[in-house]
Every structure is written in C-alpha cells, then in structure tokens.
Design a protein around this motif. Structure first.
Motif, PDB file in Angstrom:
ATOM      1  N   SER A 670       0.826  -1.209   0.000  1.00  0.00           N
ATOM      2  CA  SER A 670       0.000   0.000   0.000  1.00  0.00           C
ATOM      3  C   SER A 670       0.857   1.253   0.000  1.00  0.00           C
ATOM      4  CB  SER A 670      -0.944  -0.001   1.212  1.00  0.00           C
ATOM      5  OG  SER A 670      -0.207   0.087   2.423  1.00  0.00           O
ATOM      6  N   MET A 671       2.000   1.213   0.686  1.00  0.00           N
ATOM      7  CA  MET A 671       2.903   2.366   0.699  1.00  0.00           C
ATOM      8  C   MET A 671       3.575   2.550  -0.658  1.00  0.00           C
ATOM      9  SD  MET A 671       2.503   3.649   3.673  1.00  0.00           S
ATOM     10  CE  MET A 671       3.858   4.804   3.789  1.00  0.00           C
ATOM     11  N   LEU A 672       3.913   1.457  -1.303  1.00  0.00           N
ATOM     12  CA  LEU A 672       4.532   1.554  -2.626  1.00  0.00           C
ATOM     13  C   LEU A 672       3.570   2.152  -3.636  1.00  0.00           C
ATOM     14  CD1 LEU A 672       6.484  -1.831  -2.899  1.00  0.00           C
ATOM     15  CD2 LEU A 672       7.442   0.448  -2.585  1.00  0.00           C
ATOM     16  N   ASP A 673       2.270   1.856  -3.480  1.00  0.00           N
ATOM     17  CA  ASP A 673       1.275   2.441  -4.383  1.00  0.00           C
ATOM     18  C   ASP A 673       1.272   3.959  -4.305  1.00  0.00           C
ATOM     19  OD1 ASP A 673       0.519  -0.009  -5.284  1.00  0.00           O
ATOM     20  OD2 ASP A 673      -1.209  -0.206  -3.953  1.00  0.00           O
ATOM     21  N   MET A 674       1.681   4.489  -3.146  1.00  0.00           N
ATOM     22  CA  MET A 674       1.750   5.941  -2.977  1.00  0.00           C
ATOM     23  C   MET A 674       3.056   6.507  -3.515  1.00  0.00           C
ATOM     24  SD  MET A 674       0.203   6.039   0.900  1.00  0.00           S
ATOM     25  CE  MET A 674       0.460   7.803   1.069  1.00  0.00           C
ATOM     26  N   GLY A 675       4.005   5.608  -3.858  1.00  0.00           N
ATOM     27  CA  GLY A 675       5.244   6.045  -4.496  1.00  0.00           C
ATOM     28  C   GLY A 675       6.288   6.635  -3.583  1.00  0.00           C
ATOM     29  N   ASP A 676       6.121   6.503  -2.259  1.00  0.00           N
ATOM     30  CA  ASP A 676       7.078   7.122  -1.343  1.00  0.00           C
ATOM     31  C   ASP A 676       7.893   6.030  -0.666  1.00  0.00           C
ATOM     32  OD1 ASP A 676       8.519   8.727   0.301  1.00  0.00           O
ATOM     33  OD2 ASP A 676       6.812   9.636   1.337  1.00  0.00           O
ATOM     34  N   ILE A 677       9.048   5.699  -1.248  1.00  0.00           N
ATOM     35  CA  ILE A 677       9.862   4.605  -0.739  1.00  0.00           C
ATOM     36  C   ILE A 677      10.452   4.938   0.622  1.00  0.00           C
ATOM     37  CG2 ILE A 677      11.935   5.426  -1.939  1.00  0.00           C
ATOM     38  CD1 ILE A 677      10.943   1.761  -1.317  1.00  0.00           C
ATOM     39  N   LYS A 678      10.765   6.213   0.865  1.00  0.00           N
ATOM     40  CA  LYS A 678      11.420   6.569   2.125  1.00  0.00           C
ATOM     41  C   LYS A 678      10.501   6.374   3.328  1.00  0.00           C
ATOM     42  CE  LYS A 678      14.679   9.807   0.032  1.00  0.00           C
ATOM     43  NZ  LYS A 678      15.182  11.202  -0.026  1.00  0.00           N
ATOM     44  N   ALA A 679       9.187   6.428   3.098  1.00  0.00           N
ATOM     45  CA  ALA A 679       8.252   6.229   4.199  1.00  0.00           C
ATOM     46  C   ALA A 679       8.218   4.779   4.647  1.00  0.00           C
ATOM     47  CB  ALA A 679       6.852   6.677   3.778  1.00  0.00           C
ATOM     48  N   ILE A 680       8.749   3.871   3.837  1.00  0.00           N
ATOM     49  CA  ILE A 680       8.761   2.456   4.185  1.00  0.00           C
ATOM     50  C   ILE A 680       9.925   2.128   5.107  1.00  0.00           C
ATOM     51  CG2 ILE A 680       9.025   0.133   3.197  1.00  0.00           C
ATOM     52  CD1 ILE A 680       7.608   1.200   0.709  1.00  0.00           C
ATOM     53  N   ALA A 681      11.035   2.835   4.928  1.00  0.00           N
ATOM     54  CA  ALA A 681      12.251   2.519   5.679  1.00  0.00           C
ATOM     55  C   ALA A 681      12.081   2.811   7.166  1.00  0.00           C
ATOM     56  CB  ALA A 681      13.426   3.314   5.123  1.00  0.00           C
ATOM     57  N   ASP A 682      12.797   2.065   7.984  1.00  0.00           N
ATOM     58  CA  ASP A 682      12.826   2.277   9.432  1.00  0.00           C
ATOM     59  C   ASP A 682      13.188   3.739   9.718  1.00  0.00           C
ATOM     60  OD1 ASP A 682      13.244   2.312  12.152  1.00  0.00           O
ATOM     61  OD2 ASP A 682      14.643   0.623  12.183  1.00  0.00           O
ATOM     62  N   PRO A 683      12.294   4.500  10.359  1.00  0.00           N
ATOM     63  CA  PRO A 683      12.575   5.932  10.588  1.00  0.00           C
ATOM     64  C   PRO A 683      13.818   6.167  11.429  1.00  0.00           C
ATOM     65  CG  PRO A 683      10.625   5.213  11.826  1.00  0.00           C
ATOM     66  CD  PRO A 683      10.976   4.106  10.889  1.00  0.00           C
ATOM     67  N   ARG A 684      14.236   5.157  12.204  1.00  0.00           N
ATOM     68  CA  ARG A 684      15.428   5.326  13.027  1.00  0.00           C
ATOM     69  C   ARG A 684      16.708   5.391  12.190  1.00  0.00           C
ATOM     70  NH1 ARG A 684      15.172   0.339  16.819  1.00  0.00           N
ATOM     71  NH2 ARG A 684      14.618  -0.567  14.810  1.00  0.00           N
ATOM     72  N   LEU A 685      16.608   5.037  10.910  1.00  0.00           N
ATOM     73  CA  LEU A 685      17.762   5.180  10.029  1.00  0.00           C
ATOM     74  C   LEU A 685      17.979   6.631   9.607  1.00  0.00           C
ATOM     75  CD1 LEU A 685      17.192   2.074   7.705  1.00  0.00           C
ATOM     76  CD2 LEU A 685      18.967   2.324   9.446  1.00  0.00           C
ATOM     77  N   HIS A 686      16.955   7.476   9.784  1.00  0.00           N
ATOM     78  CA  HIS A 686      17.034   8.911   9.484  1.00  0.00           C
ATOM     79  C   HIS A 686      17.520   9.171   8.053  1.00  0.00           C
ATOM     80  CE1 HIS A 686      16.164   9.778  13.657  1.00  0.00           C
ATOM     81  NE2 HIS A 686      17.201   9.031  14.042  1.00  0.00           N
ATOM     82  N   GLY A 687      17.088   8.317   7.125  1.00  0.00           N
ATOM     83  CA  GLY A 687      17.423   8.530   5.726  1.00  0.00           C
ATOM     84  C   GLY A 687      18.864   8.228   5.365  1.00  0.00           C
ATOM     85  N   ASP A 688      19.622   7.622   6.268  1.00  0.00           N
ATOM     86  CA  ASP A 688      21.039   7.347   6.014  1.00  0.00           C
ATOM     87  C   ASP A 688      21.170   6.031   5.254  1.00  0.00           C
ATOM     88  OD1 ASP A 688      23.757   7.436   5.973  1.00  0.00           O
ATOM     89  OD2 ASP A 688      24.039   6.809   8.066  1.00  0.00           O
ATOM     90  N   PHE A 689      20.828   6.074   3.972  1.00  0.00           N
ATOM     91  CA  PHE A 689      20.922   4.891   3.120  1.00  0.00           C
ATOM     92  C   PHE A 689      20.893   5.337   1.665  1.00  0.00           C
ATOM     93  CE2 PHE A 689      16.521   5.389   4.705  1.00  0.00           C
ATOM     94  CZ  PHE A 689      15.899   5.798   3.543  1.00  0.00           C
ATOM     95  N   ASP A 690      21.344   4.450   0.797  1.00  0.00           N
ATOM     96  CA  ASP A 690      21.261   4.698  -0.633  1.00  0.00           C
ATOM     97  C   ASP A 690      19.845   4.362  -1.095  1.00  0.00           C
ATOM     98  OD1 ASP A 690      23.008   4.953  -3.324  1.00  0.00           O
ATOM     99  OD2 ASP A 690      21.475   3.428  -3.572  1.00  0.00           O
ATOM    100  N   VAL A 691      19.163   5.321  -1.670  1.00  0.00           N
ATOM    101  CA  VAL A 691      17.768   5.137  -2.045  1.00  0.00           C
ATOM    102  C   VAL A 691      17.602   4.006  -3.056  1.00  0.00           C
ATOM    103  CG1 VAL A 691      15.795   6.229  -3.183  1.00  0.00           C
ATOM    104  CG2 VAL A 691      17.147   7.512  -1.535  1.00  0.00           C
ATOM    105  N   ASN A 692      18.562   3.889  -3.973  1.00  0.00           N
ATOM    106  CA  ASN A 692      18.445   2.851  -4.992  1.00  0.00           C
ATOM    107  C   ASN A 692      18.592   1.456  -4.401  1.00  0.00           C
ATOM    108  OD1 ASN A 692      18.210   4.611  -7.371  1.00  0.00           O
ATOM    109  ND2 ASN A 692      20.226   5.286  -6.730  1.00  0.00           N
TER     110      ASN A 692
END
Length: 762
Positions: A670-692
């Motif tokens: 359901s989250m992928l249908d919204m197109g926002d991949i970053k919302a799926i990731a563990d928020p404790r990672l604080h975006g520290d990852f390669d999106v691809n």
C-alpha cells in the motif's frame, strides 16, 4: 536518417503492434516511447515492412523503472506528452539531468516563476529532474484557476496523467499555497500543500476513457498564493492483447535455431502475430491457450549433426520434416514418444543404426538405417568370416590349455576371497572409525550440568525449551534443553541433530554436541554473542543496526539458506526462516539456526514433498499452506518477510485502526502504491541509506513474497541481488555523505543489441 523517401514501418512490442513510423525526408527524426511491464526476461522488438521502404532503426534504448511507478490497470503506456512547465532555458532536458533518460519538452502557458537555488532537497520515486522541478508556472491573477486540457473530442483513446508539484519559493509567515485539482468541473484531488523543493506527484489511478478532459487547479479559501505546477506527463494506453507463444516452445525452437545455425529470418516471436509466422512453422491458435508450434519443416536446410534433442520439447508437434539434409547418427527414440506426431520425414540423410519400430515407414533414403536389430547381425555376417576348418589335434591342445588355466584360476580366486574377507572387515572398521570422528561429541547429562554451572544462566526461552549459557573448555556455548511440554518434541530434536551432523557452512550455526540420556535431550551450540536479528530490529538495543549492517546480515542469512537449497545433495528446506532464527555472533556475522522443522528432499530431483503444515504464522508460505506441497520457494517466501522486517523494523502482523490484522507485505504494498519509498524505511535510520539499494531490496522482498511460488526468485538470485545492493551501499559510505540529488543516482542498463542479418552499426 539516411533516406529521403517516405518509409512506413510498424513497430511490434512482443507480438503486438506498438506504433507506425512515417518518415517524410532525411531531416526529420522520429522517436516513440513505451512504458511496458515485461512478463518474461526478454523483449522482442520487430520492424515490419509495409511496402513503403525497407525498415531501419537508428537507436533502441531500454531504461529500468521502479515497479511502484507508472502502474496501470491493464495495458502499457505510450508517451503522448512529457512537459517541463516553466522552463527558463527552453532547452530539452534528458540524461544526465534525468536519471531515467526521459525527454522533457518545454512548455509555457502562464506566469513563469523559478527557484533562487538549484540545491533540490527531496525527490520521490518518480524522480523528475531537479532542473524541471525548480521552475513552475502559476496563474497571473491570484484569484484565477490554472487550467489545461488533454485529449481530443470524440477520441477513443485512454489516458493516464501524472502531475508533479514542488514549492519553489520560500514563503513568508503570512503566506500560504494550497489548492484543489478539479477534473471536468468536479473536485478530483486535494487539497495540495506543495512542500519547499520536495516533489509531490498525483496521478490518475484508472484510465480516463475517451474524449477531452479539462483539469483546473483552484486556490482554496485559506490560501494567499495562487496554485502552481512544475511538470506533467500524459500517456495513452496500449492494450497488448495478442498472446506470445508458449514459453517451452519458444525455448525449444530457439535452441534448435542455435544448434543448427539456421540462417532463415527467424526473429521475434515464432507464432505471433500469425501474419508474421516463422518460415517453416505452423502453429495452433486457441482462444484459451497460448499459440503452440504444431509443424516444423526444415527440409533442404543444410542441417548437419544429429537430430537435436530439443525437438522433443515441442510436445504438440504433429508434423516434422527433416528430409534432404546431412543429418548423421541414429534415429532418437524420443521421436516415437511425441504423442501428437502424425507425419515424419527423415529421408535423404545419412542416419545409421536401428529405427524405433513406430518410425520404420518414415526413414527412407538412409541406406545405413536398419528397421530391426537383426539387420545388424546380417551386416556383421557380411563383414566377418568365421573360420570353421580347425584340426582335431589343435582343438584338443586348446581345450587342455584352457583346463589348466581354469584350475589355476580357481586356486587364485579362493586365496583372493579369503584375503578379501579380511580386507572388507578391516575397511569396515576403518570406515566406522572415520565416521565416528566426523560425529560431534555426545555428552552425558552430568557433563551438561557442569557446562551450564547447574543451569545457572538463562539466555532465552522458546517453543523447544530453555536456552542456557555455558562454558566448554573455556569456550562459550549455548545449551538448548528440550522441555517436557515442548510441542516440537523428540522428533524435531532428532531431526536437528541429524541435519547439523551433515551440514557445514559459515552462515549456519554449528552444533558443538548433544545429549540424549533418558528424558534429558540437549543441544549444545556455538555461542552467538549478539543474540537474534529480531532483537536488533525491535528497538530493544540502543545502537541502531545501520543500513549497511542490515544488508550484510540479510546477505549472510541468504547465503546460509542458499547452501541448504543448492549446496546440500539432496536439498534441505528449512521451513522456519524468521528473524528470531537468524543469530549474530560477536562480529555481527549472521548464521541461520533452529533446524528442528527442516525437511530433506528424499530425491534431489523432486520438485516438492507433501508434508503437514509447519512454520510460524506470518512467515508461512500461503501456497504451501493451501496445497501442503513444500518446496524451496517456501523458504524464499519466509525470507522475503525477513527482508521486509529488515527494511521497516515493523511487526510481521499488526493491527490497523479498525483492529483488523494486516500483514507486513500488504502494508508495504500500500505504501509503494503511494510512491514514497522513504516512508517504508525504518525511521530510526534517518534517511542514512542509498535510495536505490532501498528500492532494489524492497522490490526483491516483494518478489519473494509473491502469492505464487513460480513468480518468486530462487535463493541464488536473491544472494546475487543482495550482493549488488550491499556493494552500492558500501560505495556510498566510502564516498561519505552526498547531496540528495546524487543519492538518487542510478546506473543505466548497458545493452548490446543486434540482429543476425547485418553487422553492428559501430
């Protein structure tokens, strides 16, 4: 373009017409673009002559897209317009500004505004270029709507549209921008609050069917600023209704083509479309089935070598003509087992040997062929003459010599048998001694009490029983005891002991020893200092497992599972893959554990075993749960759920606001249908990852949890994908922190495309 004449050619994607190309002169160029989800690992693109000139192509480019974008209910998407609305340069934008090499044309129809910075902050999965998203248009009058239309009155085309928004001005405290989107006078979406330099995409979830459609962006009553739009994409739907040929037939005929080096114009799909059927083939077309090859004529085609075994894979073949070639070898028995075969012609070749009885009438013109075994005997009689005139005296000499040799051989054989019995006994004792050395140590219960210091330190409790900490010769161990009330019981204890005695891999927990004494059953493992993966994902640890660390754990666990499936003969299915059964040692190396439910395939060629349902809810393969057919893909499903946990750190089964239970895979979908991949990731990672790498792992996980096992990858493919993701993330961490734009960069697919008719252009 090299021609100054009209050329009309049809492009066919797979077996369906995609587009008509019409070139009027050598100056103008023509390009067409399609977004197509492939059902197979390849795509056929054919150019077909329509009697207006020889078809040609200057370039064919393929670009991979995220599975969560550009979704349709049916069909594929053909580009109508892709517009950079509000460009300040009037220059076409494409790669490297667009990482997918989409071409953005400029278009201005309202008041132009642009950002004061090029430092774009946040993209979504559609990833429109930053240069496109830092400019926009807005209505001249703040009270007026911003309107545009797509489509043509009376047209039967179906449309999908994608609108991209981003605030490009730094708003003051008393300013606000908020608007609704209207379609043909009815509110369609809203309100939209565009965020500063952050892409928001809205799109039609179902096709707009036929005619002209009027869109209007209307400012809400609370807003002080007029609406804006940065970019728009418009596509028409192309229904690909012509089915492709049966995959087994395609594989067979392609292998036949390769083996015989057939130089006919055999390209594209063999049977479809029917107007462009391969020369020498006839196919059956049934509305309910895929096209199948029923006739193959390779007469006078210069074939050499033996009759190719891939012909046996054309299981519906009714007619086969291989006459007048230079085929050698015997007539294979598989031809007699093609149940649908009614006509066979092998005449005019150089075949030898005997002929399977059902085929004796189909092999004329091969002088060395025999219709039965007896003809070999006749040939032998012609080639060899057995002398019959032997003197009586010589015969007696020969018989006497033979008797003497026979007596000596009897004595020698008796001595060898006596010596052999001694050697067999010695070999058996040696083998048993070697086998006993291979076994792990079997401990007494008294020794177990000493190892655990009278069971003084508990590490954890599970369905099997309690796990205790212990020391064996100053080495830390984990001691698992079977509880009398264990639901797993003695059978699982025996299964785990037997399995761990025969498997050895760096990513499987090692069995140090065991105890089986009266009612006391104990397993002694190497100690895993950092517990299980579930513990590190659930937030109980103060130190968060990094994205690189998570990928490494996933890869190592996958390697252990891949060893069970492919490194063991016969294969082993774990049956209980989950995060609590992935343990981490002092160096955070992951090892798969708990093999009590594992099943060994009786025969390594078996596709499945039928067994009672066992496993953990949430991780259990739904197909196995329905059919009771256990396969290696059952473990793949469970591992896919583990990957989703690694990505999200969410529970496998959770309750939503309506108190309904929802599986983690459904939430991610359901989250992928919204197109926002970053919302799926563990928020404790604080975006520290390669999106691809995040995208790739998520897509891999979703493939693993497919409802149908045939759509899941095998563990070898999973290991390869995870290695690539880990390499990408390690490269990012080595380079240090990067800007959001570079964090979304991807490598474009390199292709080497050519036909078998003419040499490459370069």
């Amino acid at each position: 373009m090299a021609a100054s004449r009209k050329l009309d050619a049809n492009g066919i994607s797979g077996t369906n017409k995609w587009s008509t190309v019409q070139l009027e002169d050598a100056i103008r160029s023509f390009s067409t673009e399609i977004i197509h989800v492939t059902a197979r690992s390849y795509v056929f693109v054919c150019l077909v002559n329509t009697d207006s000139g020889t078809p040609f192509i200057s370039a064919l480019e393929l670009r991979p897209l995220h599975n969560a974008t550009y979704n349709t209910e049916t069909g594929s998407l053909v580009l109508a317009r892709r517009l950079d609305i509000g460009s300040t340069t009037n220059a076409t934008v494409r790669f490297p500004n667009d990482i997918y090499d989409r071409v953005w044309q400029t278009h201005n129809w309202a008041k132009l505004i642009s950002s004061q910075t090029d430092d774009y902050q946040e993209q979504n999965s559609y990833d429109p270029p930053s240069s496109v998203m830092t400019t926009a248009v807005t209505s001249t009058n703040a009270t007026e709507p911003l309107s545009f239309s797509i489509g043509i009155e009376g047209s039967a085309s179906q449309y999908y549209t994608y609108m991209h928004f981003a605030e490009i001005a730094i708003l003051q405290a008393n300013q606000s921008r908020e608007f609704d989107v209207y379609l043909n006078g009815q509110k369609w979406y809203g309100p939209i609050f565009p965020r500063y330099l952050s892409t928001n995409t809205i799109f039609t979830r179902s096709a707009l069917n036929g005619g002209k459609f009027q869109f209007s962006l209307n400012k809400t009553g609370d807003a002080t600023l007029p609406p804006l739009i940065n970019a728009i994409e418009i596509y028409t739907v192309l229904e690909l209704l012509q089915p492709q040929s049966d995959q087994e037939d395609v594989d067979a005929i392609m292998n036949i083509k390769s083996a015989y080096r057939i130089e006919r114009n055999w390209q594209g799909d063999p049977c479809s479309p029917p107007d462009y059927l391969w020369e020498g083939l006839n196919c059956s077309y049934n509305d309910d089935d895929l096209p199948r090859i029923i006739s193959l004529n390779l007469s006078s085609s210069g074939l050499t070598g033996e009759i190719n075994r891939y012909i046996s894979n054309l299981t519906l073949l009714q007619s086969l003509d291989l006459s007048n070639n230079s085929l050698t070898g015997s007539v294979p028995d598989f031809l007699s087992k093609l149940s649908s075969l009614k006509f066979l012609n092998l005449s005019g070749n150089q075949l030898t040997g005997t002929v399977p009885p059902p085929l004796t009438e189909s092999v004329g013109g091969n002088p060395e062929l025999c219709a039965s075994v007896s003809c070999n005997d006749n040939n032998n009689k012609k080639k060899y003459v057995v002398p019959v005139a032997v003197s009586v005296a010589a015969l007696f000499v020969i018989i006497g010599a033979a008797l003497a040799i026979w007596r000596r051989s009897l004595k020698r054989r008796k001595k060898q048998e006596e010596a052999g019995e001694i050697m067999v006994a010695q070999t058996r004792r040696t083998s048993e001694a070697l086998e006993s050395r291979k076994l792990k140590r079997q401990f007494t219960y008294f020794e177990v009490v000493q190892i655990t210091n009278n069971f003084g330190s508990v590490l954890g409790r599970g369905g099997f029983g309690t796990v205790y900490h212990g020391y064996l010769d100053d080495i830390e161990v984990a001691v698992k005891t079977l509880s009398p009330s264990s639901v797993q019981g003695y059978k699982e204890f025996q299964a785990e002991v037997k399995l761990l005695l025969r498997v050895h891999h760096k990513n499987l927990t090692s069995l140090v020893g065991y105890c089986e004494e009266a009612n006391n059953m104990v397993l002694i493992y190497e100690y895993m200092a950092n517990g299980n993966l579930k513990h590190h994902l659930s937030g109980e640890q103060p130190d968060i497992l990094s994205w690189e660390g998570r990928l490494r754990v996933a890869l190592e666990a996958a390697q252990g599972l891949e060893y069970l499936h492919n490194g063991c003969k016969p294969p082993i299915v774990h049956r209980d893959v989950k995060t609590t059964n992935i343990l981490l040692d002092a160096k955070f190396q992951a090892k798969l554990s708990d093999f009590g439910l594992s099943r060994i395939f009786p025969n390594e060629d078996d596709s499945h075993v039928t067994t009672t349902i066992a496993g953990t809810p949430g991780y259990l393969d739904p197909e196995y749960n329905i059919t009771t057919w256990l396969t290696e893909k059952s473990d793949v499903y469970s591992f896919g759920v583990v990957l989703l946990e690694i990505i999200t750190s969410r529970p496998v089964i959770a309750k939503n606001d309506d108190a309904d239970k929802i599986h983690l895979s459904n939430w991610v979908s359901s989250m992928l249908d919204m197109g926002d991949i970053k919302a799926i990731a563990d928020p404790r990672l604080h975006g520290d990852f390669d999106v691809n790498s995040l995208w790739k792992v998520t897509e891999l996980a979703m493939a693993c949890v497919s409802e149908t096992s045939s759509e899941r990858p095998n563990m070898t493919q999973v290991v390869m994908e995870l290695k690539e993701c880990l390499a990408t993330e390690m490269a990012r961490t080595r380079e240090g922190s990067r800007s959001p734009q570079s964090n979304n960069a991807v490598n474009l697919m390199a292709l080497n495309l050519h036909t078998e008719i003419s040499p490459l252009a370069r």
